[in-house]
Scaffold this active site. Structure first.
Site, PDB file in Angstrom:
ATOM      1  NE  ARG A 104      -2.575  -0.031   3.604  1.00 24.35           N
ATOM      2  CZ  ARG A 104      -3.358   0.332   4.609  1.00 24.35           C
ATOM      3  NH1 ARG A 104      -4.665   0.406   4.443  1.00 24.35           N
ATOM      4  NH2 ARG A 104      -2.870   0.621   5.783  1.00 24.35           N
ATOM      5  CB  THR A 108      -2.551   7.169  -2.659  1.00 22.47           C
ATOM      6  OG1 THR A 108      -1.830   5.932  -2.855  1.00 22.47           O
ATOM      7  CG2 THR A 108      -1.723   8.314  -3.214  1.00 22.47           C
ATOM      8  CG  ASP A 200       2.396  -3.048   9.235  1.00 25.04           C
ATOM      9  OD1 ASP A 200       2.423  -2.056   8.500  1.00 25.04           O
ATOM     10  OD2 ASP A 200       2.664  -4.208   8.824  1.00 25.04           O
ATOM     11  CG  ASP A 203       6.039  -3.221  10.065  1.00 24.05           C
ATOM     12  OD1 ASP A 203       6.730  -3.647   9.120  1.00 24.05           O
ATOM     13  OD2 ASP A 203       5.681  -2.031  10.174  1.00 24.05           O
TER      14      ASP A 203
HETATM   15  C1  PRP Z   1      -1.211  -4.849   4.384  1.00 24.07           C
HETATM   16  C2  PRP Z   1      -2.016  -6.121   4.438  1.00 24.07           C
HETATM   17  C3  PRP Z   1      -2.832  -6.055   3.180  1.00 24.07           C
HETATM   18  C4  PRP Z   1      -3.075  -4.577   3.031  1.00 24.07           C
HETATM   19  C5  PRP Z   1      -4.480  -4.288   3.413  1.00 24.07           C
HETATM   20  O1  PRP Z   1      -0.134  -4.975   3.537  1.00 24.07           O
HETATM   21  O2  PRP Z   1      -1.235  -7.267   4.523  1.00 24.07           O
HETATM   22  O3  PRP Z   1      -2.179  -6.587   2.056  1.00 24.07           O
HETATM   23  O4  PRP Z   1      -2.166  -3.913   3.901  1.00 24.07           O
HETATM   24  O5  PRP Z   1      -4.785  -2.978   3.229  1.00 24.07           O
HETATM   25  P1  PRP Z   1      -5.908  -2.483   2.215  1.00 24.07           P
HETATM   26  O6  PRP Z   1      -7.118  -3.320   2.469  1.00 24.07           O
HETATM   27  O7  PRP Z   1      -6.116  -1.045   2.618  1.00 24.07           O
HETATM   28  O8  PRP Z   1      -5.391  -2.604   0.831  1.00 24.07           O
HETATM   29  P2  PRP Z   1       0.935  -3.812   3.295  1.00 24.07           P
HETATM   30  O9  PRP Z   1       0.570  -3.025   2.083  1.00 24.07           O
HETATM   31  O10 PRP Z   1       1.145  -3.047   4.559  1.00 24.07           O
HETATM   32  O11 PRP Z   1       2.240  -4.617   2.916  1.00 24.07           O
HETATM   33  P3  PRP Z   1       3.093  -5.666   3.761  1.00 24.07           P
HETATM   34  O12 PRP Z   1       2.241  -6.899   3.912  1.00 24.07           O
HETATM   35  O13 PRP Z   1       4.264  -5.877   2.897  1.00 24.07           O
HETATM   36  O14 PRP Z   1       3.449  -5.058   5.085  1.00 24.07           O
HETATM   37  N1  URA Z   2      -2.491  -3.316   7.022  1.00 20.44           N
HETATM   38  C1  URA Z   2      -2.143  -3.770   8.251  1.00 20.44           C
HETATM   39  O1  URA Z   2      -1.159  -4.513   8.399  1.00 20.44           O
HETATM   40  N2  URA Z   2      -2.882  -3.382   9.299  1.00 20.44           N
HETATM   41  C2  URA Z   2      -3.962  -2.591   9.177  1.00 20.44           C
HETATM   42  O2  URA Z   2      -4.604  -2.288  10.195  1.00 20.44           O
HETATM   43  C3  URA Z   2      -4.307  -2.127   7.896  1.00 20.44           C
HETATM   44  C4  URA Z   2      -3.565  -2.519   6.830  1.00 20.44           C
END
Ligand code: PRP
Ligand code: URA
Length: 209
Positions: A104, A108, A200, A203
């Site tokens: 993400r 945005t 997160d 993380d």
């Molecule tokens: C997180 C999560 C989803 C996304 C959800 O990933 O694992 O893929 O956010 O958010 P959304 O419904 O608003 O699209 P992130 O983009 O943080 O990447 P990561 O898993 O690499 O930390």
């Molecule tokens: N991605 C995450 O990992 N946590 C949230 O709460 C939203 C998006």
């Protein structure tokens, strides 16, 4: 709850989700819980998988059984979905795993695709999208759109925690995709995180927070 949305009612899921949410839970335990929750939610989401008749011989003689029909695609969305795939794969060892990388944009909140391992023959009876968090729904919707572009007809989403906003978006874009989650939380905050959520998910699994 709208049609096609299935928050788990299972006490084990509720118990493990509570542990997962806690700030006391460190990455090793967090990863164990993600794995266990994924298996439990997959069990709930797959009661309608297709099976075929098969003959089997027991030590007492011959009988008829059933075996899973081939063609199950597991689609972990990187990074956080990685923690959900191993346990499920042990339950369904014949499945294919198709990785999709999305991140993400922090400003945005739009998903940016950085990896997609398109299988040579993307023909399966069902694809299970694995991603712990359904926040704005942008990542889930983009993943479904990509799978449909590849020709996949039957898709299910399995996540740990959803925001109402994410459910609305995924249903609006892809009403045919059932949504199986551990819990539906209150809302998103102003930076797109689920409240109360768990923070997160990437993380917390990989110790990068
Ligand atoms: C997180 C999560 C989803 C996304 C959800 O990933 O694992 O893929 O956010 O958010 P959304 O419904 O608003 O699209 P992130 O983009 O943080 O990447 P990561 O898993 O690499 O930390
Ligand atoms: N991605 C995450 O990992 N946590 C949230 O709460 C939203 C998006």
């Amino acid at each position: 709850m709208p049609d096609n949305v299935f928050p788990s009612q299972h006490p084990l899921v509720a118990h493990k989700l509570t542990l997962l949410r806690s700030t006391e839970t460190k990455p090793k335990k967090f990863r164990e819980l993600v794995r266990e929750l994924a298996i439990l939610l997959c069990y709930e989401a797959t009661t309608d998988l297709e099976t075929e008749p098969v003959d089997v011989t027991t030590p007492m003689g011959a009988t008829h059984g059933r075996e899973l029909k081939k063609g199950i695609g597991l689609v972990p969305v990187l990074r956080a979905g990685l923690g959900m795939v191993e346990g499920i794969w042990e339950m369904v060892p014949g499945a294919e795993v198709w990785h999709i990388g999305l991140k993400r944009d922090e400003r945005t909140l739009q998903p940016m695709q950085y990896y997609a391992n398109k299988p040579v023959q993307p023909r399966v009876q069902v694809c299970l999208i694995l991603d712990p968090m359904l926040a704005t729904g942008g990542s889930a919707s983009a993943t479904v759109a990509l799978l449909k572009e590849w020709g996949v007809r039957r898709i299910k989403y399995i996540g740990l925690i959803a925001a109402p906003e994410g459910i609305r978006k995924l249903r609006a874009d892809h009403a045919d995709v059932p949504i199986h989650v551990g819990a539906v939380d209150e809302r998103l905050n102003d930076i797109g995180y689920i409240v109360p959520g768990l923070g997160d998910a990437g993380d917390r699994q990989f110790g990068t927070g």
